[in-house]
Design a protein around this motif. Structure first.
Motif, PDB file in Angstrom:
ATOM      1  N   CYS A 210       1.359   7.194   0.715  1.00 46.84           N
ATOM      2  CA  CYS A 210       0.530   6.556   1.745  1.00 46.84           C
ATOM      3  C   CYS A 210      -0.617   5.816   1.059  1.00 46.84           C
ATOM      4  CB  CYS A 210      -0.015   7.600   2.707  1.00 46.84           C
ATOM      5  SG  CYS A 210       1.277   8.513   3.571  1.00 46.84           S
ATOM      6  N   LEU A 211      -0.956   4.648   1.593  1.00 43.51           N
ATOM      7  CA  LEU A 211      -2.024   3.833   1.009  1.00 43.51           C
ATOM      8  C   LEU A 211      -2.976   3.342   2.084  1.00 43.51           C
ATOM      9  CD1 LEU A 211      -0.039   1.466  -1.400  1.00 43.51           C
ATOM     10  CD2 LEU A 211      -1.592   3.302  -2.060  1.00 43.51           C
ATOM     11  N   SER A 212      -4.255   3.465   1.821  1.00 41.68           N
ATOM     12  CA  SER A 212      -5.271   2.873   2.674  1.00 41.68           C
ATOM     13  C   SER A 212      -5.349   1.385   2.360  1.00 41.68           C
ATOM     14  CB  SER A 212      -6.628   3.527   2.393  1.00 41.68           C
ATOM     15  OG  SER A 212      -7.675   2.760   2.957  1.00 41.68           O
ATOM     16  N   CYS A 213      -5.717   0.614   3.331  1.00 43.95           N
ATOM     17  CA  CYS A 213      -5.890  -0.827   3.145  1.00 43.95           C
ATOM     18  C   CYS A 213      -6.964  -1.104   2.091  1.00 43.95           C
ATOM     19  CB  CYS A 213      -6.252  -1.481   4.472  1.00 43.95           C
ATOM     20  SG  CYS A 213      -6.323  -3.271   4.440  1.00 43.95           S
ATOM     21  N   SER A 214      -7.837  -0.164   1.833  1.00 42.87           N
ATOM     22  CA  SER A 214      -8.874  -0.350   0.818  1.00 42.87           C
ATOM     23  C   SER A 214      -8.360  -0.065  -0.595  1.00 42.87           C
ATOM     24  CB  SER A 214     -10.092   0.527   1.128  1.00 42.87           C
ATOM     25  OG  SER A 214      -9.715   1.894   1.164  1.00 42.87           O
TER      26      SER A 214
ATOM     27  N   PRO B  29      -6.394  -0.699  -4.038  1.00 41.58           N
ATOM     28  CA  PRO B  29      -6.043  -1.933  -4.743  1.00 41.58           C
ATOM     29  C   PRO B  29      -4.543  -2.247  -4.710  1.00 41.58           C
ATOM     30  CG  PRO B  29      -6.866  -0.259  -6.277  1.00 41.58           C
ATOM     31  CD  PRO B  29      -6.994   0.303  -4.899  1.00 41.58           C
ATOM     32  N   ASP B  30      -3.723  -1.264  -4.463  1.00 38.77           N
ATOM     33  CA  ASP B  30      -2.264  -1.474  -4.413  1.00 38.77           C
ATOM     34  C   ASP B  30      -1.738  -1.816  -3.023  1.00 38.77           C
ATOM     35  OD1 ASP B  30      -2.081  -0.833  -7.135  1.00 38.77           O
ATOM     36  OD2 ASP B  30      -1.933   1.308  -6.687  1.00 38.77           O
ATOM     37  N   PHE B  31      -2.612  -1.770  -2.013  1.00 36.56           N
ATOM     38  CA  PHE B  31      -2.177  -1.906  -0.626  1.00 36.56           C
ATOM     39  C   PHE B  31      -1.461  -3.221  -0.344  1.00 36.56           C
ATOM     40  CE2 PHE B  31      -2.741  -3.341   3.725  1.00 36.56           C
ATOM     41  CZ  PHE B  31      -2.287  -2.252   4.444  1.00 36.56           C
ATOM     42  N   TRP B  32      -2.077  -4.353  -0.660  1.00 38.21           N
ATOM     43  CA  TRP B  32      -1.519  -5.643  -0.263  1.00 38.21           C
ATOM     44  C   TRP B  32      -0.185  -5.925  -0.934  1.00 38.21           C
ATOM     45  CZ3 TRP B  32      -3.048  -7.507   4.084  1.00 38.21           C
ATOM     46  CH2 TRP B  32      -4.314  -7.194   4.542  1.00 38.21           C
TER      47      TRP B  32
ATOM     48  N   VAL C  70       7.440  -5.781   3.603  1.00 39.17           N
ATOM     49  CA  VAL C  70       7.851  -6.856   4.504  1.00 39.17           C
ATOM     50  C   VAL C  70       8.984  -7.659   3.864  1.00 39.17           C
ATOM     51  CG1 VAL C  70       7.101  -9.020   5.596  1.00 39.17           C
ATOM     52  CG2 VAL C  70       5.640  -6.989   5.711  1.00 39.17           C
ATOM     53  N   LEU C  71       8.872  -7.913   2.572  1.00 42.30           N
ATOM     54  CA  LEU C  71       9.924  -8.631   1.851  1.00 42.30           C
ATOM     55  C   LEU C  71      11.250  -7.872   1.914  1.00 42.30           C
ATOM     56  CD1 LEU C  71      10.814 -10.980   0.028  1.00 42.30           C
ATOM     57  CD2 LEU C  71      10.017  -9.621  -1.925  1.00 42.30           C
TER      58      LEU C  71
ATOM     59  N   ALA D 137      -3.100 -12.961  11.959  1.00 40.67           N
ATOM     60  CA  ALA D 137      -4.261 -12.433  12.698  1.00 40.67           C
ATOM     61  C   ALA D 137      -4.502 -10.961  12.351  1.00 40.67           C
ATOM     62  CB  ALA D 137      -4.038 -12.598  14.201  1.00 40.67           C
ATOM     63  N   LEU D 138      -3.442 -10.168  12.264  1.00 41.56           N
ATOM     64  CA  LEU D 138      -3.612  -8.765  11.911  1.00 41.56           C
ATOM     65  C   LEU D 138      -4.061  -8.625  10.460  1.00 41.56           C
ATOM     66  CD1 LEU D 138      -3.553  -5.780  12.521  1.00 41.56           C
ATOM     67  CD2 LEU D 138      -1.077  -5.786  12.096  1.00 41.56           C
ATOM     68  N   ARG D 139      -3.525  -9.446   9.583  1.00 43.53           N
ATOM     69  CA  ARG D 139      -3.967  -9.401   8.182  1.00 43.53           C
ATOM     70  C   ARG D 139      -5.475  -9.667   8.092  1.00 43.53           C
ATOM     71  NH1 ARG D 139      -0.094  -9.792   3.922  1.00 43.53           N
ATOM     72  NH2 ARG D 139       2.028  -9.720   4.741  1.00 43.53           N
ATOM     73  N   ALA D 140      -5.969 -10.609   8.872  1.00 43.63           N
ATOM     74  CA  ALA D 140      -7.408 -10.908   8.876  1.00 43.63           C
ATOM     75  C   ALA D 140      -8.200  -9.711   9.396  1.00 43.63           C
ATOM     76  CB  ALA D 140      -7.688 -12.156   9.719  1.00 43.63           C
TER      77      ALA D 140
END
Length: 110
Positions: free
Chosen positions: A2-6, A8-11, A18-19, A85-88
């Motif tokens: 599990c990864l938090s959006c904060s 560094p590996d999240f994005w 998604v890919l 929009a969600l990414r923002a």
């Protein structure tokens, strides 16, 4: 896993997930083409069974229906993708968004 959006590996993890859904969709489309489905008109004539099941799974990926073939699912937008929009919003509030790994197991009871 599990990864938090904060994190560094999240994005990168999000983009890879998604890919993976895009790859599944592409593989199914290629298999349908291999089976002779080349145009929308051809869809009218596919038989019920293997080909129609591939189309069924493809539409689930496209319309946001969660299923066993989903590699990644976005609960916020009920989607297999993530909108701009969600990414923002996620960038604006990284502590409020997570990637959560879920593993399914099927045990048949008789």
């Amino acid at each position: 896993k599990c990864l938090s959006c904060s994190s560094p590996d999240f994005w990168n993890a999000l983009d890879q997930a998604v890919l993976k859904n895009r790859e599944i969709l592409s593989e199914l489309a290629e298999e349908l083409r291999h089976e002779g489905v080349k145009t929308l008109h051809d869809l009218e004539r596919i038989p019920q069974g293997y080909q129609s099941n591939m189309l069924h799974v493809m539409t689930h990926l496209l319309d946001g229906f969660f299923g066993i073939d989903s590699y990644f699912f976005n609960l916020v937008e009920n989607s297999h993708w993530v909108s701009d929009a969600l990414r923002a919003r996620m960038r604006g509030c990284p502590t409020g968004h997570w990637l959560v790994a879920v593993e399914a197991d099927f045990e048949q009871a008789y």
